[in-house]
Design a protein around this motif. Sequence first.
Motif, PDB file in Angstrom:
ATOM      1  N   TRP A 153      -9.227  -1.279   0.879  1.00  0.00           N
ATOM      2  CA  TRP A 153      -8.159  -2.177   1.324  1.00  0.00           C
ATOM      3  C   TRP A 153      -8.668  -3.060   2.458  1.00  0.00           C
ATOM      4  O   TRP A 153      -9.610  -2.703   3.160  1.00  0.00           O
ATOM      5  CB  TRP A 153      -6.959  -1.374   1.840  1.00  0.00           C
ATOM      6  N   TRP A 154      -8.008  -4.199   2.638  1.00  0.00           N
ATOM      7  CA  TRP A 154      -8.196  -4.976   3.868  1.00  0.00           C
ATOM      8  C   TRP A 154      -6.851  -4.975   4.576  1.00  0.00           C
ATOM      9  O   TRP A 154      -5.874  -5.524   4.074  1.00  0.00           O
ATOM     10  CB  TRP A 154      -8.653  -6.412   3.590  1.00  0.00           C
ATOM     11  N   CYS A 155      -6.819  -4.301   5.724  1.00  0.00           N
ATOM     12  CA  CYS A 155      -5.559  -4.114   6.436  1.00  0.00           C
ATOM     13  C   CYS A 155      -5.145  -5.394   7.151  1.00  0.00           C
ATOM     14  O   CYS A 155      -5.890  -5.918   7.988  1.00  0.00           O
ATOM     15  CB  CYS A 155      -5.680  -2.963   7.435  1.00  0.00           C
ATOM     16  N   GLN A 156      -3.932  -5.860   6.857  1.00  0.00           N
ATOM     17  CA  GLN A 156      -3.398  -7.062   7.493  1.00  0.00           C
ATOM     18  C   GLN A 156      -2.071  -6.766   8.201  1.00  0.00           C
ATOM     19  O   GLN A 156      -1.330  -7.690   8.555  1.00  0.00           O
ATOM     20  CB  GLN A 156      -3.235  -8.172   6.449  1.00  0.00           C
ATOM     21  N   ASP A 157      -1.815  -5.500   8.401  1.00  0.00           N
ATOM     22  CA  ASP A 157      -0.594  -5.053   9.063  1.00  0.00           C
ATOM     23  C   ASP A 157      -0.767  -5.184  10.572  1.00  0.00           C
ATOM     24  O   ASP A 157      -1.605  -4.503  11.178  1.00  0.00           O
ATOM     25  CB  ASP A 157      -0.313  -3.599   8.666  1.00  0.00           C
ATOM     26  N   ASN A 158       0.025  -6.041  11.181  1.00  0.00           N
ATOM     27  CA  ASN A 158      -0.097  -6.290  12.616  1.00  0.00           C
ATOM     28  C   ASN A 158       0.160  -5.051  13.478  1.00  0.00           C
ATOM     29  O   ASN A 158      -0.250  -5.002  14.634  1.00  0.00           O
ATOM     30  CB  ASN A 158       0.872  -7.399  13.036  1.00  0.00           C
ATOM     31  N   ASP A 159       0.841  -4.075  12.929  1.00  0.00           N
ATOM     32  CA  ASP A 159       1.154  -2.872  13.699  1.00  0.00           C
ATOM     33  C   ASP A 159       0.130  -1.762  13.515  1.00  0.00           C
ATOM     34  O   ASP A 159       0.271  -0.685  14.094  1.00  0.00           O
ATOM     35  CB  ASP A 159       2.543  -2.342  13.298  1.00  0.00           C
ATOM     36  N   SER A 160      -0.905  -2.017  12.727  1.00  0.00           N
ATOM     37  CA  SER A 160      -1.902  -0.981  12.447  1.00  0.00           C
ATOM     38  C   SER A 160      -3.095  -1.061  13.394  1.00  0.00           C
ATOM     39  O   SER A 160      -3.521  -2.149  13.799  1.00  0.00           O
ATOM     40  CB  SER A 160      -2.395  -1.128  10.998  1.00  0.00           C
ATOM     41  N   ARG A 161      -3.670   0.064  13.699  1.00  0.00           N
ATOM     42  CA  ARG A 161      -4.905   0.106  14.479  1.00  0.00           C
ATOM     43  C   ARG A 161      -6.081  -0.435  13.681  1.00  0.00           C
ATOM     44  O   ARG A 161      -7.129  -0.735  14.241  1.00  0.00           O
ATOM     45  CB  ARG A 161      -5.193   1.547  14.917  1.00  0.00           C
ATOM     46  N   SER A 162      -5.907  -0.555  12.360  1.00  0.00           N
ATOM     47  CA  SER A 162      -6.968  -1.068  11.483  1.00  0.00           C
ATOM     48  C   SER A 162      -6.769  -2.541  11.150  1.00  0.00           C
ATOM     49  O   SER A 162      -7.374  -3.039  10.195  1.00  0.00           O
ATOM     50  CB  SER A 162      -7.000  -0.240  10.186  1.00  0.00           C
ATOM     51  N   TYR A 163      -5.955  -3.243  11.929  1.00  0.00           N
ATOM     52  CA  TYR A 163      -5.669  -4.652  11.654  1.00  0.00           C
ATOM     53  C   TYR A 163      -6.954  -5.476  11.533  1.00  0.00           C
ATOM     54  O   TYR A 163      -7.852  -5.388  12.361  1.00  0.00           O
ATOM     55  CB  TYR A 163      -4.811  -5.225  12.781  1.00  0.00           C
ATOM     56  N   ARG A 223      -6.701   3.599   2.703  1.00  0.00           N
ATOM     57  CA  ARG A 223      -5.740   2.912   3.568  1.00  0.00           C
ATOM     58  C   ARG A 223      -5.092   3.917   4.518  1.00  0.00           C
ATOM     59  O   ARG A 223      -4.554   4.930   4.086  1.00  0.00           O
ATOM     60  CB  ARG A 223      -4.676   2.222   2.700  1.00  0.00           C
ATOM     61  N   PRO A 224      -5.162   3.657   5.834  1.00  0.00           N
ATOM     62  CA  PRO A 224      -4.575   4.593   6.799  1.00  0.00           C
ATOM     63  C   PRO A 224      -3.049   4.586   6.746  1.00  0.00           C
ATOM     64  O   PRO A 224      -2.427   3.624   6.282  1.00  0.00           O
ATOM     65  CB  PRO A 224      -5.089   4.071   8.148  1.00  0.00           C
ATOM     66  N   ALA A 225      -2.465   5.654   7.243  1.00  0.00           N
ATOM     67  CA  ALA A 225      -1.013   5.825   7.168  1.00  0.00           C
ATOM     68  C   ALA A 225      -0.269   4.731   7.924  1.00  0.00           C
ATOM     69  O   ALA A 225       0.854   4.380   7.550  1.00  0.00           O
ATOM     70  CB  ALA A 225      -0.630   7.208   7.703  1.00  0.00           C
ATOM     71  N   ASP A 226      -0.879   4.186   8.995  1.00  0.00           N
ATOM     72  CA  ASP A 226      -0.169   3.178   9.792  1.00  0.00           C
ATOM     73  C   ASP A 226      -0.377   1.758   9.262  1.00  0.00           C
ATOM     74  O   ASP A 226       0.053   0.793   9.892  1.00  0.00           O
ATOM     75  CB  ASP A 226      -0.583   3.264  11.261  1.00  0.00           C
ATOM     76  N   CYS A 227      -1.022   1.621   8.113  1.00  0.00           N
ATOM     77  CA  CYS A 227      -1.269   0.301   7.521  1.00  0.00           C
ATOM     78  C   CYS A 227      -0.467   0.188   6.224  1.00  0.00           C
ATOM     79  O   CYS A 227      -0.802   0.811   5.220  1.00  0.00           O
ATOM     80  CB  CYS A 227      -2.760   0.110   7.245  1.00  0.00           C
TER      81      CYS A 227
END
Length: 232
Positions: free
Chosen positions: A125-135, A142-146
Amino acid sequence: MRPGAAAILAALSLLSLGAAPAGEVPLPARLRDIGGGTQLITAQAAGTGATTGTVTWWDLRGGRWVRAGSAPARFGAKGLVEGTARRQDTNTTPTGLYHLPFAFGTDAAPGGTRLRYRRVGPDSWWCQDNDSRSYNRWAQPRPADCRAAASEHLVEYPTQYAHALVIGFNYSRPVRGRGAGIFLHVNGRGATAGCVSVPREAMRRILSWADPGRRPHIAIGTAGGATAISGY
C-alpha cells in the motif's frame, strides 16, 4: 508506409539520444539547482493549466548536459502548482526539484535497473491517510492506523504501476494535507491525479538508465512564470 509505422517512428524520435541543438543551452544548465548529481530528469509543461508536456532524462558528460532520452508526459488533471503550496486531493502536480527515493512495480525491474526496486505484492500500500504515522510511505502490510479508503492499494493499478519511481515530494518531512503518493509512472487512460506519467517503454528506459551513484533528481515545472522549471 504500413499501418502503425508512423507511430513507431514518432516514438523512436522521442526517445532519441543527443545533445541540444548548436547554440541552445541544455535545459539542466538553466536550472538554479540540479541536486548535486550528474543525472537529471526534467518534466516540463507549457503552463500551470497544462495536463501534458515532456519528460527528458539527461547525463552530465565532460561538463555538458546531454539528452539521454525524451518522451511525451502527462500531468495532473488540474494542471501544475508550486509544490510548497500544493494541497492533497487537488489533482495537481507539484512543481519543484525532488530526489528519487526508490522504484517499485507490479512487474519485475527492467534489465539493468540499479535503483532500489520494490516488487508490489498483494499487501503493498501507499498510505495517504493524514492521521497515520505511515503518511506518504510504502506500507506492507497496511497498518491499522492507515485507512484503506484514504490510501492506494498498489496492486490494483497494474498498468500505471507496472513500473514507477517515487518522487520525493513531501517525503523527507511530510506535511499533513500537502499530498502523498507522487510518482513518475506508466501512463493510464488520461491525465493523472497529480503524478507525472510517460509511456511504458519510456518508463523502462528511465529505470535502466538511472544510476543511484550519480544522484539523479527530477525537476518539475513550466516553461515560464512563477513555476518556471528554470527557477528550481
